[in-house]
Design a protein around this motif. Structure first.
Motif, short mmCIF file in Angstrom:
data_model
loop_
_atom_site.label_atom_id
_atom_site.label_comp_id
_atom_site.label_asym_id
_atom_site.label_seq_id
_atom_site.Cartn_x
_atom_site.Cartn_y
_atom_site.Cartn_z
N SER A 69 89.20 -60.79 -69.26
CA SER A 69 90.09 -61.12 -70.38
C SER A 69 90.26 -59.89 -71.28
O SER A 69 89.60 -58.87 -71.10
CB SER A 69 89.50 -62.28 -71.18
OG SER A 69 88.26 -61.90 -71.75
N ARG A 70 91.12 -60.02 -72.27
CA ARG A 70 91.35 -58.91 -73.19
C ARG A 70 90.05 -58.54 -73.92
O ARG A 70 89.76 -57.36 -74.12
CB ARG A 70 92.42 -59.28 -74.22
CG ARG A 70 93.84 -59.34 -73.65
CD ARG A 70 94.83 -59.73 -74.75
NE ARG A 70 96.18 -59.86 -74.24
CZ ARG A 70 97.07 -58.88 -74.22
NH1 ARG A 70 96.74 -57.69 -74.69
NH2 ARG A 70 98.29 -59.07 -73.75
N GLY A 71 89.29 -59.55 -74.32
CA GLY A 71 88.05 -59.28 -75.02
C GLY A 71 87.04 -58.54 -74.15
O GLY A 71 86.39 -57.59 -74.60
N VAL A 72 86.92 -58.97 -72.90
CA VAL A 72 86.00 -58.30 -71.97
C VAL A 72 86.49 -56.89 -71.68
O VAL A 72 85.70 -55.94 -71.60
CB VAL A 72 85.87 -59.12 -70.66
CG1 VAL A 72 85.04 -58.36 -69.64
CG2 VAL A 72 85.25 -60.48 -70.95
N PHE A 73 87.81 -56.75 -71.53
CA PHE A 73 88.38 -55.43 -71.26
C PHE A 73 88.08 -54.48 -72.42
O PHE A 73 87.69 -53.32 -72.20
CB PHE A 73 89.89 -55.55 -71.07
CG PHE A 73 90.55 -54.30 -70.56
CD1 PHE A 73 90.81 -54.14 -69.21
CD2 PHE A 73 90.91 -53.27 -71.42
CE1 PHE A 73 91.43 -52.99 -68.72
CE2 PHE A 73 91.52 -52.12 -70.96
CZ PHE A 73 91.78 -51.98 -69.61
N LEU A 74 88.24 -54.96 -73.64
CA LEU A 74 87.93 -54.13 -74.81
C LEU A 74 86.45 -53.77 -74.83
O LEU A 74 86.09 -52.64 -75.20
CB LEU A 74 88.32 -54.86 -76.09
CG LEU A 74 88.03 -54.12 -77.41
CD1 LEU A 74 88.77 -52.79 -77.46
CD2 LEU A 74 88.40 -54.99 -78.61
N SER A 75 85.60 -54.70 -74.42
CA SER A 75 84.17 -54.41 -74.36
C SER A 75 83.88 -53.29 -73.35
O SER A 75 83.04 -52.42 -73.60
CB SER A 75 83.39 -55.67 -73.98
OG SER A 75 83.57 -56.68 -74.95
N MET A 76 84.58 -53.33 -72.21
CA MET A 76 84.44 -52.24 -71.23
C MET A 76 84.88 -50.91 -71.85
O MET A 76 84.20 -49.88 -71.71
CB MET A 76 85.30 -52.53 -70.00
CG MET A 76 84.87 -53.71 -69.16
SD MET A 76 86.04 -53.92 -67.78
CE MET A 76 85.39 -55.40 -67.01
N TYR A 77 86.02 -50.95 -72.52
CA TYR A 77 86.57 -49.75 -73.16
C TYR A 77 85.57 -49.16 -74.14
O TYR A 77 85.28 -47.95 -74.12
CB TYR A 77 87.87 -50.15 -73.86
CG TYR A 77 88.55 -49.06 -74.66
CD1 TYR A 77 89.61 -48.35 -74.11
CD2 TYR A 77 88.16 -48.77 -75.96
CE1 TYR A 77 90.26 -47.36 -74.85
CE2 TYR A 77 88.79 -47.79 -76.70
CZ TYR A 77 89.84 -47.09 -76.14
OH TYR A 77 90.48 -46.11 -76.87
N ILE A 78 85.03 -50.01 -74.99
CA ILE A 78 84.05 -49.54 -75.98
C ILE A 78 82.78 -49.06 -75.29
O ILE A 78 82.18 -48.04 -75.67
CB ILE A 78 83.73 -50.66 -76.98
CG1 ILE A 78 84.97 -51.01 -77.81
CG2 ILE A 78 82.57 -50.27 -77.90
CD1 ILE A 78 84.79 -52.21 -78.73
N GLY A 79 82.37 -49.78 -74.24
CA GLY A 79 81.16 -49.40 -73.52
C GLY A 79 81.25 -48.01 -72.91
O GLY A 79 80.31 -47.21 -73.03
N PHE A 80 82.37 -47.72 -72.26
CA PHE A 80 82.53 -46.38 -71.67
C PHE A 80 82.53 -45.30 -72.75
O PHE A 80 81.92 -44.24 -72.58
CB PHE A 80 83.83 -46.31 -70.86
CG PHE A 80 83.76 -47.00 -69.54
CD1 PHE A 80 82.78 -46.68 -68.62
CD2 PHE A 80 84.67 -47.99 -69.20
CE1 PHE A 80 82.70 -47.31 -67.39
CE2 PHE A 80 84.60 -48.64 -67.98
CZ PHE A 80 83.61 -48.31 -67.08
N THR A 81 83.20 -45.58 -73.85
CA THR A 81 83.24 -44.60 -74.94
C THR A 81 81.84 -44.32 -75.47
O THR A 81 81.47 -43.16 -75.72
CB THR A 81 84.14 -45.12 -76.08
OG1 THR A 81 85.43 -45.44 -75.57
CG2 THR A 81 84.29 -44.07 -77.17
N LEU A 82 81.05 -45.36 -75.63
CA LEU A 82 79.68 -45.19 -76.13
C LEU A 82 78.79 -44.48 -75.12
O LEU A 82 77.94 -43.66 -75.49
CB LEU A 82 79.09 -46.56 -76.49
CG LEU A 82 79.77 -47.31 -77.64
CD1 LEU A 82 79.11 -48.66 -77.86
CD2 LEU A 82 79.74 -46.49 -78.92
#
Length: 434
Positions: A69-82
């Motif tokens: 979902s969009r929320g999970v996708f954003l979590s992936m995005y933030i995770g890679f950045t971190l």
């Protein structure tokens, strides 16, 4: 600590004492905006690749697979950045080790995808389709104009070229930079151009059904065209998605390593600019870790800004296009400043180095400057119609706000004290080459 001040040093040097500070100011901020948002572009690409890997590994969109979902996708995005920010807090030797792995991953993995994909695909497109056919897909994009489609095609080609300027950033850290620097820049452009073109050709030749690529009911949910092309090729021959998952893992690895490298470069740019007091709260961002000698604060500033850029993922469908547009306009636009300065520079003020274009210098500069203007303009155009909140390309607004504030700061205050790149050593002006 090694710095990434090459571009705006060139701008300052070529623009001369009068315009040098302003030229380097514009160039430095464009480069900073381009690289920091580039972290977001890579995080989005890595997240999208991982989303497709999970989907195909769990049963595809038509077989009950898990679609993030969009929320999970954003979590992936933030995770890679971190993750990238965390890795960049270690000593430079750690980043160098990952750089070596990245180089071989890109070369070997890229060759595997480029060579194997057309061979696996049972049905390939003829050369006439690949090189002469226009497909605008108005049902999914709302675009039916072929000229507009040609303009939009520059988006993909420029993205394949992303990163060729790494050689330019490192010229000040090499021996005999006046000779090795130009050679490294030209060779990197040539190699990446060939690889990028070959990758696009491999995908295009392997298309099975063009209209099916954008269908929201296909195996990848119409979310990532390359993933669907790869899936069609492997499923058509082997009747499973295992090979497609492996290929997507190769592509995902490329995005991961690229994101790590872009984070390193972005932190270097912020460090270099803060070293010259060209960014708010410069003493904080130019501070180095006492043991690793890494600008940790600059690294986490890049991560924070990239995360903020990705927050619209929750509501908008064109976040990748917007982030990529911001990144490319900043990254490519930064080169426009020294190129324009060289174009208008009086020849008597220029001291040629070992690598010199001679009479071809001005025509090449003019073509390069016009090309940059064209590509930057293309990246600011909408990619989907009709224009709504979910399809709005917010890159022009974001860039206008950022550069507007930067220019306002220059007019009101920075022009009084910013003198351009700070020299680490004094060099006899008679021995300088550019």
């Amino acid at each position: 600590y090694q710095t990434t001040g090459s571009l705006y040093f060139w701008a300052a040097h070529l623009a001369g004492p009068r315009w040098g500070p302003f030229a380097s100011w514009c160039c430095a901020w464009l480069e900073t905006i381009g690289l920091v948002s580039g972290v977001g572009a890579q995080a989005y690409s890595a997240s999208q690749s991982l989303q497709m890997i999970i989907l195909l590994a769990t049963g595809t969109n038509t077989g009950g697979g898990y679609y993030a979902s969009r929320g999970v996708f954003l979590s992936m995005y933030i995770g890679f950045t971190l993750i990238w920010a965390t890795l960049n807090t270690f000593a430079l030797e750690v980043i160098a080790f990952f750089g070596i792995i990245s180089m071989w991953w890109q070369v070997i993995g890229g060759l595997v995808v480029i060579i194997m994909l057309p061979l696996v695909a049972q049905q390939t497109q003829p050369a006439s389709f690949v090189f002469t056919h226009f497909q605008t897909s108005p049902e999914s994009t709302g675009i039916s104009s072929k000229p507009y489609a040609i303009i939009m095609s520059v988006l993909l080609s420029n993205y394949c070229l992303y990163g060729y300027d790494s050689a330019a950033h490192l010229t000040e850290e090499t021996k005999g930079a006046d000779r090795t620097g130009p050679f490294a820049i030209l060779s990197s452009i040539g190699i990446i151009s060939v690889f990028g073109w070959a990758y696009n050709l491999a995908l295009t030749f392997s298309i099975k059904d063009f209209d099916y690529l954008y269908d929201e009911n296909n195996e990848t949910g119409g979310a990532l065209v390359p993933a669907q092309i790869i899936y069609d090729a492997f499923y058509g021959r082997y009747h499973n998605s295992a090979g497609a998952v492996v290929f997507l893992c190769i592509i995902w690895g490329s995005f991961f390593f690229c994101g790590l490298a872009v984070t390193t470069s972005a932190a270097r740019v912020i460090y270099a600019l803060s070293r010259d007091n060209g960014i708010p709260f410069s003493p904080i961002w130019r501070k180095l870790h006492p043991k690793s000698k890494v600008p940790v604060n600059a690294v986490w500033l890049c991560a924070a800004i990239s995360i903020i850029l990705g927050l619209p993922i929750l509501k908008m469908d064109v976040v990748f296009t917007a982030i990529l547009s911001i990144s490319t306009v900043g990254w490519v636009g930064g080169y426009a400043v020294p190129i324009f300065a060289r174009l208008v520079m009086e020849e008597r003020n220029f001291k040629p180095g070992p690598f010199y274009l001679g009479r071809a210098r001005r025509p090449i500069c003019l073509v390069a400057f016009l090309w940059i203007g064209y590509t930057c303009s293309a990246f600011l155009l909408p990619t989907s119609y009709p224009i709504r909140l979910k399809t709005f390309n917010y890159a022009p607004v974001a860039l206008a706000v950022c550069m507007g504030l930067v220019m306002l700061w220059w007019v009101l205050d920075a022009r009084k004290w910013f003198k351009g790149p700070v020299r680490n050593i004094e060099v006899d002006s008679s021995s300088q080459h550019c």
